[in-house]
Scaffold this motif. Sequence first.
Motif, mmCIF file in Angstrom:
data_model
loop_
_atom_site.group_PDB
_atom_site.id
_atom_site.type_symbol
_atom_site.label_atom_id
_atom_site.label_comp_id
_atom_site.label_asym_id
_atom_site.label_seq_id
_atom_site.Cartn_x
_atom_site.Cartn_y
_atom_site.Cartn_z
ATOM 1 N N GLU A 43 8.192 -24.542 -55.125
ATOM 2 C CA GLU A 43 9.575 -24.824 -54.401
ATOM 3 C C GLU A 43 10.627 -23.877 -54.042
ATOM 4 O O GLU A 43 11.552 -23.869 -53.233
ATOM 5 C CB GLU A 43 10.205 -26.264 -54.786
ATOM 6 N N SER A 44 10.560 -22.913 -55.005
ATOM 7 C CA SER A 44 11.424 -21.961 -55.349
ATOM 8 C C SER A 44 11.058 -20.467 -54.821
ATOM 9 O O SER A 44 9.876 -20.265 -54.719
ATOM 10 C CB SER A 44 12.049 -21.608 -56.592
ATOM 11 N N ILE A 45 11.860 -19.706 -54.023
ATOM 12 C CA ILE A 45 11.707 -18.519 -53.531
ATOM 13 C C ILE A 45 12.976 -17.600 -53.633
ATOM 14 O O ILE A 45 14.086 -18.016 -53.366
ATOM 15 C CB ILE A 45 11.109 -18.585 -51.865
ATOM 16 N N LEU A 58 11.557 -18.040 -45.588
ATOM 17 C CA LEU A 58 11.382 -19.559 -45.915
ATOM 18 C C LEU A 58 9.897 -19.704 -46.502
ATOM 19 O O LEU A 58 9.004 -18.983 -45.856
ATOM 20 C CB LEU A 58 11.514 -20.112 -44.407
ATOM 21 N N ARG A 59 9.770 -20.789 -47.278
ATOM 22 C CA ARG A 59 8.546 -20.955 -47.719
ATOM 23 C C ARG A 59 8.120 -22.338 -47.588
ATOM 24 O O ARG A 59 8.896 -23.435 -47.575
ATOM 25 C CB ARG A 59 8.354 -20.726 -49.316
ATOM 26 N N THR A 60 6.685 -22.585 -47.546
ATOM 27 C CA THR A 60 6.205 -23.913 -47.691
ATOM 28 C C THR A 60 5.586 -24.068 -49.146
ATOM 29 O O THR A 60 5.906 -23.048 -49.975
ATOM 30 C CB THR A 60 5.272 -24.150 -46.640
ATOM 31 N N TYR A 61 4.812 -25.062 -49.486
ATOM 32 C CA TYR A 61 4.104 -25.227 -50.715
ATOM 33 C C TYR A 61 2.983 -23.900 -50.805
ATOM 34 O O TYR A 61 2.345 -23.697 -51.842
ATOM 35 C CB TYR A 61 3.399 -26.445 -50.877
ATOM 36 N N ALA A 62 2.905 -23.307 -49.678
ATOM 37 C CA ALA A 62 1.664 -22.495 -49.212
ATOM 38 C C ALA A 62 1.975 -21.125 -49.155
ATOM 39 O O ALA A 62 1.162 -19.956 -49.694
ATOM 40 C CB ALA A 62 0.549 -23.043 -48.306
ATOM 41 N N ASP A 63 2.817 -20.893 -48.502
ATOM 42 C CA ASP A 63 3.286 -19.509 -47.652
ATOM 43 C C ASP A 63 4.723 -19.223 -47.803
ATOM 44 O O ASP A 63 5.263 -20.231 -47.749
ATOM 45 C CB ASP A 63 2.665 -19.169 -46.160
ATOM 46 N N ALA A 64 4.957 -17.880 -47.449
ATOM 47 C CA ALA A 64 6.558 -17.617 -47.469
ATOM 48 C C ALA A 64 6.280 -16.748 -46.072
ATOM 49 O O ALA A 64 5.261 -16.103 -45.686
ATOM 50 C CB ALA A 64 6.978 -16.575 -48.539
ATOM 51 N N PHE A 65 7.310 -16.953 -45.155
ATOM 52 C CA PHE A 65 7.592 -16.528 -43.864
ATOM 53 C C PHE A 65 8.680 -15.419 -43.800
ATOM 54 O O PHE A 65 9.916 -16.109 -44.073
ATOM 55 C CB PHE A 65 7.557 -17.341 -42.710
ATOM 56 N N GLU A 66 8.663 -14.477 -43.719
ATOM 57 C CA GLU A 66 9.878 -13.505 -43.758
ATOM 58 C C GLU A 66 10.284 -12.937 -42.524
ATOM 59 O O GLU A 66 9.448 -12.576 -41.551
ATOM 60 C CB GLU A 66 9.612 -12.093 -44.681
ATOM 61 N N PHE A 67 11.767 -12.848 -42.011
ATOM 62 C CA PHE A 67 12.296 -12.473 -40.887
ATOM 63 C C PHE A 67 13.183 -11.423 -41.029
ATOM 64 O O PHE A 67 14.021 -11.566 -41.902
ATOM 65 C CB PHE A 67 13.104 -13.560 -40.242
ATOM 66 N N ASP A 68 13.079 -10.364 -40.003
ATOM 67 C CA ASP A 68 14.066 -9.588 -39.931
ATOM 68 C C ASP A 68 15.388 -9.986 -39.298
ATOM 69 O O ASP A 68 15.298 -10.766 -38.081
ATOM 70 C CB ASP A 68 13.861 -8.128 -39.070
ATOM 71 N N VAL A 69 16.514 -9.656 -39.809
ATOM 72 C CA VAL A 69 17.979 -10.264 -39.430
ATOM 73 C C VAL A 69 18.662 -9.065 -38.732
ATOM 74 O O VAL A 69 18.746 -7.789 -39.394
ATOM 75 C CB VAL A 69 18.921 -11.013 -40.392
ATOM 76 N N GLU A 70 19.409 -9.260 -37.464
ATOM 77 C CA GLU A 70 20.198 -8.290 -37.138
ATOM 78 C C GLU A 70 21.377 -7.673 -38.001
ATOM 79 O O GLU A 70 21.755 -8.568 -38.748
ATOM 80 C CB GLU A 70 20.854 -8.943 -35.761
ATOM 81 N N ASP A 89 -4.734 -22.021 -49.464
ATOM 82 C CA ASP A 89 -4.935 -23.133 -50.447
ATOM 83 C C ASP A 89 -3.584 -23.387 -51.254
ATOM 84 O O ASP A 89 -2.815 -22.614 -51.584
ATOM 85 C CB ASP A 89 -5.958 -22.749 -51.522
ATOM 86 N N ASN A 90 -3.516 -24.999 -51.402
ATOM 87 C CA ASN A 90 -2.432 -25.270 -52.184
ATOM 88 C C ASN A 90 -2.737 -26.919 -52.809
ATOM 89 O O ASN A 90 -3.462 -27.382 -52.232
ATOM 90 C CB ASN A 90 -0.989 -25.578 -51.354
ATOM 91 N N PRO A 91 -1.958 -27.319 -53.767
ATOM 92 C CA PRO A 91 -2.368 -28.475 -54.410
ATOM 93 C C PRO A 91 -2.384 -29.701 -53.305
ATOM 94 O O PRO A 91 -2.772 -30.801 -53.492
ATOM 95 C CB PRO A 91 -1.207 -28.796 -55.406
ATOM 96 N N TYR A 92 -1.480 -29.543 -52.235
ATOM 97 C CA TYR A 92 -0.940 -30.509 -51.343
ATOM 98 C C TYR A 92 -1.939 -30.272 -49.932
ATOM 99 O O TYR A 92 -1.866 -31.230 -49.052
ATOM 100 C CB TYR A 92 0.442 -30.630 -50.991
ATOM 101 N N GLY A 93 -3.128 -29.354 -49.928
ATOM 102 C CA GLY A 93 -3.815 -29.379 -48.939
ATOM 103 C C GLY A 93 -3.226 -29.131 -47.405
ATOM 104 O O GLY A 93 -2.050 -28.305 -47.534
ATOM 105 N N ILE A 106 3.475 -14.377 -45.972
ATOM 106 C CA ILE A 106 3.099 -13.740 -47.420
ATOM 107 C C ILE A 106 2.263 -15.048 -48.164
ATOM 108 O O ILE A 106 3.077 -15.939 -48.528
ATOM 109 C CB ILE A 106 4.372 -13.312 -48.182
ATOM 110 N N ALA A 107 0.963 -14.967 -48.165
ATOM 111 C CA ALA A 107 0.255 -16.129 -48.685
ATOM 112 C C ALA A 107 0.888 -16.377 -50.298
ATOM 113 O O ALA A 107 0.897 -15.407 -51.053
ATOM 114 C CB ALA A 107 -0.915 -15.835 -48.808
ATOM 115 N N LEU A 108 1.146 -17.540 -50.699
ATOM 116 C CA LEU A 108 1.795 -18.121 -52.158
ATOM 117 C C LEU A 108 0.610 -18.978 -52.499
ATOM 118 O O LEU A 108 0.988 -20.174 -52.799
ATOM 119 C CB LEU A 108 2.964 -18.610 -52.085
#
Length: 357
Positions: free
Chosen positions: A262-264, A221-233, A196-200, A253-255
Amino acid sequence: MTVLSAGAALIAAMIPLAAGPVAAVPVAAAAETSCRVKDDRLVEISGLVADGDGYVVVNDGADEESGRKVFYLTRKCKVSRTVSYPSRPQDTEDMARGADGTLWIGDIGDNDRDRDGIGVWRLAPGGKSPTLFRLSYPDGAHDAEALLVAGDGTPIVVTKDPLTAGVYVPERPLDTSATVPLRRAGAFRIPVTTTDNPYGFKGRFVVTGAATSPDGGRVALRTYADAFEFDVEPGGSADAVVRAIGEGTPRRIALPDEPQGESIAYTADGTALLSVSERTDGANGVDMLRYALPDAPAPIAASSAGPSAAPKKKAAEPAAAQRPDEGGIPWGALAAGGALVAAALVLGLVIARRRSR
């Protein structure tokens, strides 16, 4: 039905057919409030990093001159000092912090997609004025709200293109005397979620911010709804970051239900993500939220951890982490879904004309 709602509805209808199952709702875990930002100059916070004993934030293309600064906050979210730009930025949308403490500000916003080029500002630790580096896309203008910095100090821009965000890196070392061309080095295909987020629906398919962990071993990286975390070499080069985003398996990670997220950023000890929305409730300010990372490595030493103390209270919104294989998009199927692509174009045209901060 408006063009926006029609486009979103069309995509929503086609996703189950072309992109496979939507991600399951993750197990809820409480978000916590670290502090509350109330300064009247901070009304459009778009970039955030943890730094030293506090935080640093920037506004999104502030209309008032008083808001066009780099703001240093205490761990209680009080402004302790500011740094001015030597010239007026156009649209500062994100921040990143290098391993050496250098701050990078992404002057990369372009809602109308009419800028000839973009820029990044570099501010040395303790510096009194940031330096501007100009960049240009190889394939026309893009709106962008996400900036990363690789372990080797290379800035990486991630666009706000719907569904698939472009990942761009400089072709050569930055130069204050000349515009440096970017190259499209990769892409982030945004997984399907139901957060869920204000922009549906449309709020889940544009990237609005990015963060690099203190040790450079993870990016988010985040959207208005979620963050996606990646492992880097190990080594954290720009190429390694691009590969992680384009080929890696992220944790989600649900936000949920942030007013306009907009910030993370990572906490300075790397054990949690921080988020703060653009200010939407007037004089009451806006909460800086902390989302614990269950799979985070051991905390960084306390001597360098900075603002990672336990938050003061819990917020009502849930958050959680899960692997995208619980809901990622099978892109071979997406390629076959021509109707989805057409619908995405409709939504992209609308978003390009909408002022979204």
